[in-house]
Design a protein around this motif. Sequence first.
Motif, PDB file in Angstrom:
ATOM      1  N   CYS A   1      -3.286  -0.522  -3.916  1.00  0.00           N
ATOM      2  CA  CYS A   1      -4.286  -1.269  -3.449  1.00  0.00           C
ATOM      3  C   CYS A   1      -5.371  -1.697  -4.464  1.00  0.00           C
ATOM      4  O   CYS A   1      -5.875  -2.802  -4.500  1.00  0.00           O
ATOM      5  CB  CYS A   1      -5.079  -0.608  -2.297  1.00  0.00           C
ATOM      6  SG  CYS A   1      -4.257  -0.465  -0.765  1.00  0.00           S
TER       7      CYS A   1
ATOM      8  N   CYS B   1      -4.638   0.526   2.815  1.00  0.00           N
ATOM      9  CA  CYS B   1      -5.792   1.762   2.824  1.00  0.00           C
ATOM     10  C   CYS B   1      -7.114   1.160   1.942  1.00  0.00           C
ATOM     11  O   CYS B   1      -8.036   1.555   2.090  1.00  0.00           O
ATOM     12  CB  CYS B   1      -5.128   3.063   2.350  1.00  0.00           C
ATOM     13  SG  CYS B   1      -4.961   3.074   0.526  1.00  0.00           S
ATOM     14  N   GLY B   2      -6.848   0.499   0.866  1.00  0.00           N
ATOM     15  CA  GLY B   2      -7.962  -0.048  -0.023  1.00  0.00           C
ATOM     16  C   GLY B   2      -8.077   1.033  -1.107  1.00  0.00           C
ATOM     17  O   GLY B   2      -9.182   0.991  -1.901  1.00  0.00           O
ATOM     18  N   GLN B   3      -7.599   2.173  -1.240  1.00  0.00           N
ATOM     19  CA  GLN B   3      -8.067   3.209  -1.958  1.00  0.00           C
ATOM     20  C   GLN B   3      -6.839   3.490  -2.980  1.00  0.00           C
ATOM     21  O   GLN B   3      -6.981   4.381  -4.035  1.00  0.00           O
ATOM     22  CB  GLN B   3      -8.482   4.334  -1.191  1.00  0.00           C
ATOM     23  CG  GLN B   3      -9.806   3.878  -0.596  1.00  0.00           C
ATOM     24  CD  GLN B   3     -10.179   4.887   0.676  1.00  0.00           C
ATOM     25  OE1 GLN B   3      -9.446   5.801   0.833  1.00  0.00           O
ATOM     26  NE2 GLN B   3     -11.233   4.665   0.996  1.00  0.00           N
ATOM     27  N   CYS B   4      -5.743   3.614  -2.694  1.00  0.00           N
ATOM     28  CA  CYS B   4      -4.439   4.196  -3.489  1.00  0.00           C
ATOM     29  C   CYS B   4      -4.366   3.211  -4.762  1.00  0.00           C
ATOM     30  O   CYS B   4      -5.140   1.981  -4.877  1.00  0.00           O
ATOM     31  CB  CYS B   4      -3.189   3.939  -2.668  1.00  0.00           C
ATOM     32  SG  CYS B   4      -2.466   2.387  -2.274  1.00  0.00           S
TER      33      CYS B   4
ATOM     34  N   CYS C   1       0.888  -1.093   0.046  1.00  0.00           N
ATOM     35  CA  CYS C   1      -0.107  -0.004  -0.230  1.00  0.00           C
ATOM     36  C   CYS C   1       0.911   1.170   0.110  1.00  0.00           C
ATOM     37  O   CYS C   1       2.008   1.492   0.847  1.00  0.00           O
ATOM     38  CB  CYS C   1      -0.823  -0.112   1.259  1.00  0.00           C
ATOM     39  SG  CYS C   1      -1.968   1.613   1.356  1.00  0.00           S
ATOM     40  N   GLU C   2       0.326   2.226  -0.866  1.00  0.00           N
ATOM     41  CA  GLU C   2       1.289   3.430  -0.835  1.00  0.00           C
ATOM     42  C   GLU C   2       0.987   4.570  -0.087  1.00  0.00           C
ATOM     43  O   GLU C   2       1.552   5.851  -0.157  1.00  0.00           O
ATOM     44  CB  GLU C   2       1.381   3.870  -2.339  1.00  0.00           C
ATOM     45  CG  GLU C   2       2.185   2.683  -3.263  1.00  0.00           C
ATOM     46  CD  GLU C   2       2.079   2.791  -4.746  1.00  0.00           C
ATOM     47  OE1 GLU C   2       1.600   3.874  -5.442  1.00  0.00           O
ATOM     48  OE2 GLU C   2       2.596   1.721  -5.153  1.00  0.00           O
TER      49      GLU C   2
HETATM   50 ZN   LIG Z   1      -3.543   1.534  -0.255  1.00  0.00          ZN
END
Ligand SMILES: [Zn+2]
Length: 346
Positions: free
Chosen positions: A64, A58-61, A48-49
């Motif tokens: 992810c 985060c599930g959003q980058c 994850c970045e």
């Molecule tokens: Zn992420």
Amino acid sequence: MKTIDLHQTVWQQLLARRARLPHALLLCGQQGIGKFDLAVAFAASLLCERLPVTGEACGQCLACGWLAQGNHPDLRLLQPQALAPTADDAGEGEDAKGTKKPSQQITIDQVRALDDFLHVGTHRHGARVLLLNPAEAMNRATANALLKSLEEPIVSTLFILVSSNPNRLLPTIRSRCQTVSVPLPPRAIAVAWLRDAGVAEPDDWLALAAGAPLLALALSSSGERTVLEALLAEVSSGAGVDPLAAAARLERVVKADKRPAPLKRLLEWAQKWLFDLNLATEALPPRYFLRQAELLQELAQGTDRLRLLAFNRKALQYKAQCDQPLNSRLFLEDFFLGYARVFQSA
Ligand SMILES: [Zn+2]
């Protein structure tokens, strides 16, 4: 609830290693407790970045997003082909038509194909993670091929091996990994997790799965229920079991079951039943069949203990034999004739 909620202690231990990652980790523990999910969550956290504060990806980058689609360039998963979800899964079930069965092994070609992945720079200039699941699915040649990569640490690269059976790994592989033992999750948490996943009677399924929640979930939602209930219908009769009729009925169930090794799975349940019956003869509560606790106590009254012990030993042999294709009807008849004798006094 997520799988890492089952294993908070281990999860925190993993996060603590982020700062100084070893070259290779070996996650081991009982089958069906969520080791692989834990490994995936840790890999996601490393890739994850957004450097999440909680430690969870985060599930959003962008990274992810790739992970969710299964195409992050710095993550590689090595698993037997039989475990990989394939596009034509829907039409599967029969393998008698000459189509090649998917491999149950991680192949040497899969390991050799890692060279390109390991020896170019990482795509995102961050970590690179290689997951092997289950690690014991490597034969000796494959393991030796992997050993070459394990022996020469590669910058920012982490191998995560997942195994329910670490004794089957080459000692040379084991010795190059830092072992992380994943224990059975606390029962109350596992029950809450199962309830959250929509399982009715979570206590019962958890017991049947020997405390392993992911296995319990899989059992409760699979055709295993049919096999299990069919077996229970017969063994519950105790002395009244009709061996030939029981064998005929169960043979039909086994034949209708298109998943791997139905006879073997049936025998495994039968063994667990005998285990609980044995406990009942000592007035102990069951380990697996919680719902049948009373019935087991009743049956135990009419059990010849010596015969039960002898039959228990025989059941181990049955399990060893049923790997080979054989006449399943005769096999089951023999089993139930033996089971009926357990209730006849010497
Ligand atoms: Zn992420």
